[in-house]
Design an enzyme around this catalytic site. Structure first.
Site, mmCIF file in Angstrom:
data_model
loop_
_atom_site.group_PDB
_atom_site.id
_atom_site.type_symbol
_atom_site.label_atom_id
_atom_site.label_comp_id
_atom_site.label_asym_id
_atom_site.label_seq_id
_atom_site.Cartn_x
_atom_site.Cartn_y
_atom_site.Cartn_z
ATOM 1 N N TYR A 50 79.671 -6.261 51.443
ATOM 2 C CA TYR A 50 79.460 -5.088 50.655
ATOM 3 C C TYR A 50 79.545 -5.747 49.222
ATOM 4 O O TYR A 50 79.980 -5.361 48.147
ATOM 5 C CB TYR A 50 80.259 -3.775 50.491
ATOM 6 C CG TYR A 50 79.758 -2.938 51.592
ATOM 7 C CD1 TYR A 50 78.562 -2.558 51.630
ATOM 8 C CD2 TYR A 50 80.576 -2.332 52.731
ATOM 9 C CE1 TYR A 50 77.992 -1.913 52.703
ATOM 10 C CE2 TYR A 50 80.037 -1.399 53.548
ATOM 11 C CZ TYR A 50 78.635 -1.313 53.578
ATOM 12 O OH TYR A 50 78.177 -0.384 54.457
ATOM 13 N N HIS A 116 74.654 1.453 58.693
ATOM 14 C CA HIS A 116 74.166 0.518 57.692
ATOM 15 C C HIS A 116 72.978 -0.048 58.633
ATOM 16 O O HIS A 116 72.980 -0.509 59.613
ATOM 17 C CB HIS A 116 75.232 -0.527 57.529
ATOM 18 C CG HIS A 116 74.548 -1.840 57.001
ATOM 19 N ND1 HIS A 116 74.256 -2.124 55.674
ATOM 20 C CD2 HIS A 116 74.152 -2.993 57.679
ATOM 21 C CE1 HIS A 116 73.605 -3.188 55.321
ATOM 22 N NE2 HIS A 116 73.548 -3.644 56.742
ATOM 23 N N GLU A 127 73.002 -11.299 57.646
ATOM 24 C CA GLU A 127 73.966 -10.280 58.212
ATOM 25 C C GLU A 127 74.086 -10.613 59.883
ATOM 26 O O GLU A 127 75.373 -10.270 60.458
ATOM 27 C CB GLU A 127 73.583 -8.823 57.975
ATOM 28 C CG GLU A 127 73.649 -8.605 56.608
ATOM 29 C CD GLU A 127 73.134 -7.178 56.099
ATOM 30 O OE1 GLU A 127 72.444 -6.218 56.893
ATOM 31 O OE2 GLU A 127 73.017 -6.809 54.849
HETATM 32 P P1 IDP Z 1 72.581 1.323 51.835
HETATM 33 O O1 IDP Z 1 73.548 1.450 52.721
HETATM 34 O O2 IDP Z 1 71.683 2.637 51.924
HETATM 35 O O3 IDP Z 1 71.909 0.012 51.792
HETATM 36 P P2 IDP Z 1 73.904 0.317 49.474
HETATM 37 O O4 IDP Z 1 73.494 0.588 48.000
HETATM 38 O O5 IDP Z 1 73.844 -0.968 50.134
HETATM 39 O O6 IDP Z 1 73.211 1.397 50.425
HETATM 40 O O7 IDP Z 1 75.409 0.654 49.161
HETATM 41 C C1 IDP Z 1 76.245 0.175 50.339
HETATM 42 C C2 IDP Z 1 77.172 1.249 51.018
HETATM 43 O O8 IDP Z 1 78.044 1.798 49.876
HETATM 44 C C3 IDP Z 1 76.409 2.747 51.304
HETATM 45 O O9 IDP Z 1 75.832 2.666 52.436
HETATM 46 C C4 IDP Z 1 77.464 3.927 51.322
HETATM 47 O O10 IDP Z 1 78.518 3.751 52.407
HETATM 48 C C5 IDP Z 1 78.261 3.195 50.135
HETATM 49 N N1 IDP Z 1 77.883 3.912 48.772
HETATM 50 C C6 IDP Z 1 76.612 3.393 48.249
HETATM 51 N N2 IDP Z 1 76.560 4.204 47.134
HETATM 52 C C7 IDP Z 1 77.454 4.961 46.973
HETATM 53 C C8 IDP Z 1 77.976 6.208 46.168
HETATM 54 O O11 IDP Z 1 77.272 6.354 45.100
HETATM 55 N N3 IDP Z 1 79.227 6.534 46.223
HETATM 56 C C9 IDP Z 1 79.868 6.573 47.576
HETATM 57 N N4 IDP Z 1 79.481 5.516 48.491
HETATM 58 C C10 IDP Z 1 78.438 4.831 48.144
HETATM 59 MG MG MG Z 2 72.519 -1.770 51.552
#
Ligand code: IDP
Ligand code: MG
Length: 144
Positions: A50, A116, A127
């Site tokens: 992350y 994920h 990954e």
């Molecule tokens: P994704 O899983 O849809 O690819 P990413 O932007 O890569 O999303 O973010 C990784 C993870 O971080 C998300 O799956 C979620 O668990 C968490 N996350 C992302 N944006 C937010 C937010 O605005 N609030 C709380 N958690 C978030």
């Molecule tokens: Mg992501």
């Protein structure tokens, strides 16, 4: 193109016993499991996985959520597995995800969103390496 993508079934998925539901969606879409393991995420692995959200205000909460239970890592293979996997999963915020997507049906919010999935072929390769040793992937395509 046959691709392999990395899924992590998150703690909320295990807590709500949706592991079978998520796997069923991928299997019914024609994908094959080529790697599977249950793991506790270390600080180091989580920080790597992350890194792109490490400076966001929600990161500390995300870290404790992701460490609240073990996760299940799956390597899933099939035609266009990366993009099609993201379609099956739905957008990040479960509240905005359509019904019929995994997050739309089982997720709670933007953080607790069940699973994920890798977002590009390059990230999928990185990954898969992060979570699986070569001998844990049962496919020639990923082992190379
Ligand atoms: P994704 O899983 O849809 O690819 P990413 O932007 O890569 O999303 O973010 C990784 C993870 O971080 C998300 O799956 C979620 O668990 C968490 N996350 C992302 N944006 C937010 C937010 O605005 N609030 C709380 N958690 C978030
Ligand atoms: Mg992501």
């Amino acid at each position: 193109m046959t691709e392999t993508t990395l899924l992590l079934l998150k703690p909320d998925c295990l807590a709500a016993r949706h592991v079978g539901d998520v796997i069923r969606r991928f299997e019914q879409a024609g994908f094959e499991i080529v790697g599977c393991k249950m793991i506790s995420l270390s600080e180091e692995v989580l920080a790597e996985h992350y890194a792109h959200v490490a400076d966001r205000p929600f990161y500390p909460e995300l870290r404790s959520f992701m460490q609240s239970k073990p996760v299940i890592a799956l390597a899933v293979q099939g035609e266009d597995a990366v993009a099609k996997g993201r379609d099956l999963i739905g957008p990040t915020d479960s509240r905005k995800a359509s019904k019929g997507t995994i997050r739309g049906d089982f997720g709670k919010d933007a953080m607790e969103n069940i699973v994920h999935g890798s977002d590009s072929v390059e990230n999928a390769a990185a990954e898969l390496k992060r979570f699986f040793a070569p001998h844990e992937l049962f496919t020639a395509e990923v082992r190379g």
